[in-house]
Design a protein around this motif. Structure first.
Motif, short mmCIF file in Angstrom:
data_model
loop_
_atom_site.label_atom_id
_atom_site.label_comp_id
_atom_site.label_asym_id
_atom_site.label_seq_id
_atom_site.Cartn_x
_atom_site.Cartn_y
_atom_site.Cartn_z
N VAL A 238 0.68 -1.03 -0.02
CA VAL A 238 0.02 -0.08 0.11
C VAL A 238 0.98 1.22 0.12
O VAL A 238 0.61 2.29 -0.78
CB VAL A 238 -0.81 -0.07 1.19
CG1 VAL A 238 -1.75 1.36 1.27
CG2 VAL A 238 -1.83 -1.19 1.30
N PHE A 254 -7.04 -0.94 -1.33
CA PHE A 254 -6.56 -2.30 -1.43
C PHE A 254 -7.37 -3.60 -0.87
O PHE A 254 -7.51 -4.54 -1.31
CB PHE A 254 -5.42 -2.37 -0.79
CG PHE A 254 -4.03 -2.01 -1.49
CD1 PHE A 254 -3.16 -2.92 -2.43
CD2 PHE A 254 -3.65 -0.56 -2.04
CE1 PHE A 254 -2.47 -2.58 -3.30
CE2 PHE A 254 -2.83 0.02 -2.62
CZ PHE A 254 -2.02 -1.34 -3.39
N TYR A 273 0.67 -6.90 -2.56
CA TYR A 273 -0.23 -7.37 -3.53
C TYR A 273 0.32 -7.45 -4.98
O TYR A 273 0.95 -6.89 -5.19
CB TYR A 273 -1.56 -6.39 -3.15
CG TYR A 273 -2.01 -6.11 -1.84
CD1 TYR A 273 -2.92 -6.92 -1.36
CD2 TYR A 273 -1.14 -5.27 -0.87
CE1 TYR A 273 -3.56 -6.93 0.06
CE2 TYR A 273 -1.82 -5.26 0.50
CZ TYR A 273 -2.87 -5.82 0.73
OH TYR A 273 -3.10 -5.74 2.07
#
Length: 393
Positions: A238, A254, A273
């Motif tokens: 993030v 997210f 991610y």
């Protein structure tokens, strides 16, 4: 008799991604493991994949694309700027980027909050009471009459608000309006003052065009931007996405996207991610020698840059907020470079300064790639490649 409680077994966690694995994954997304052939994906499509190219210096996008596209034609790219298919506009981190026309219209509204955050109350005191919205409205009228430099725009605005600082007044226009730089600024081997008009005036349309890639309504626009970021820069955290975009509060974005993503870990435990089908080559994937311009996407795309810039390279590459041109060896920054030419561009010297001693094979690969860079940047000149003393050791 009390039955023993059954314990729920959690699925085993995947091992963390090593720094080299992160490096190779990011290089693959950035088209730096192997050049993309222009017949498969042309320069404009590459620019869209990369979500724009940092363009504080006019020549940056050309070197960045040369390092990523086989057979890149800078003259054709320049003509596409003249045809208004590509534009230069302030976007991520409130810095100048080259993007396609449709990305200009799609991305600026999403990133507008980052632009406005720079207009702090302390900054407002330099406006001497002028209302930013009114300043922006007048600036729009002025730049749509004819493209102006920020110096010219500030002087014209100060004539209407005499107590205001001309530079501050022009900055209000830059942050609140989608101002594009018009040619000849940004053209291949051509110069010109940085003159600006609005994107709507230059492109003949308004923001949020339906044809924009991943276009969506304002409520989920950050989601589409994050997905595009991961495609070009992932795996990422993030904080990485926030540093790249200049946006804040992306944790909720997210969280919404999490069911569509794979969740990984860095060696330090940071949650990363990624898109499920994105390329993640192994740590042993070969990484060729590459030359990156100042502020290349690879250098500014993450909060944690250790995936490409080791601790020893940081002081050499970064001076304050400026990122020097750097070369890659084995996928990581191995040193810096600069190009010197005489006034007639009849002689060109590429100077390479490694971080430290390099293996013979790495030097040979850099010399071969450097010779190709010289031929691209200064064709027809007498070329020389020189090694300078290492930064360290």
């Amino acid at each position: 008799m009390t039955q023993p409680r059954q314990q729920t077994r959690r699925p085993p966690q995947a091992p963390p991604l090593s720094t080299r694995e992160l490096n190779r994954a990011t290089l693959a997304r950035q088209l730096l493991l192997g050049r993309e052939h222009r017949d498969r994906r042309d320069a404009a499509e590459v620019v869209e994949h990369l979500v724009g190219l940092h363009s504080q210096l006019p020549g940056n996008p050309y070197t960045a694309l040369w390092s990523r596209i086989e057979g890149f034609d800078p003259e054709e790219f320049s003509r596409r700027i003249e045809r208004r298919e590509l534009v230069r506009i302030s976007l991520q981190r409130s810095t100048l980027h080259t993007v396609t026309a449709r990305d200009c219209l799609a991305l600026r509204p999403v990133l507008q909050a980052a632009q406005e955050r720079l207009l702090t109350p302390a900054f407002g005191r330099r406006l001497a009471g002028a209302e930013p919205v009114e300043v922006a409205a007048r600036a729009r009228e002025l730049v749509e009459e004819r493209p102006l430099t920020f110096h010219e725009l500030g002087a014209l605005l100060a004539a209407q608000w005499p107590g205001g600082d001309p530079q501050a007044l022009a900055t209000v226009a830059r942050q609140l309006l989608p101002l594009v730089q018009v040619p000849p600024r940004g053209l291949w081997r051509r110069g010109g003052a940085a003159r600006h008009t609005t994107a709507e005036s230059w492109l003949g349309t308004g923001p949020a065009a339906d044809s924009a890639p991943d276009a969506s309504d304002a409520s989920d626009a950050p989601d589409a931007l994050v997905l595009r970021y991961l495609a070009a820069f992932g795996p990422a955290s993030v904080k990485d996405a926030q540093t790249w975009s200049g946006l804040t509060r992306l944790t909720e974005v997210f969280r919404r996207l999490r069911p569509r993503l794979v969740v990984l870990r860095a060696e330090d435990g940071t949650e990363l991610y990624d898109l499920p089908d994105a390329p993640r080559p192994g740590a042993d994937a070969p990484a060729p020698a590459r030359f990156l311009p100042d502020y290349d996407n690879l250098l500014v795309g993450h909060a944690d840059r250790t995936r490409v810039v080791g601790a020893a390279a940081r002081a050499a590459v970064w001076t304050g907020n400026a990122a020097r041109p750097a070369f890659l060896t084995d996928g990581f920054v191995g040193g810096t470079w600069r190009l010197e030419t005489d006034t007639r561009r009849a002689r060109a010297t590429l100077l390479l300064r490694p971080l430290g001693p390099l293996p013979r094979a790495a030097r040979a690969a850099l010399e071969e790639e450097g010779a190709a860079l010289l031929a691209f940047r200064v064709p027809g000149a007498d070329h020389e490649l020189t090694w300078e003393a290492p930064w360290y050791g």
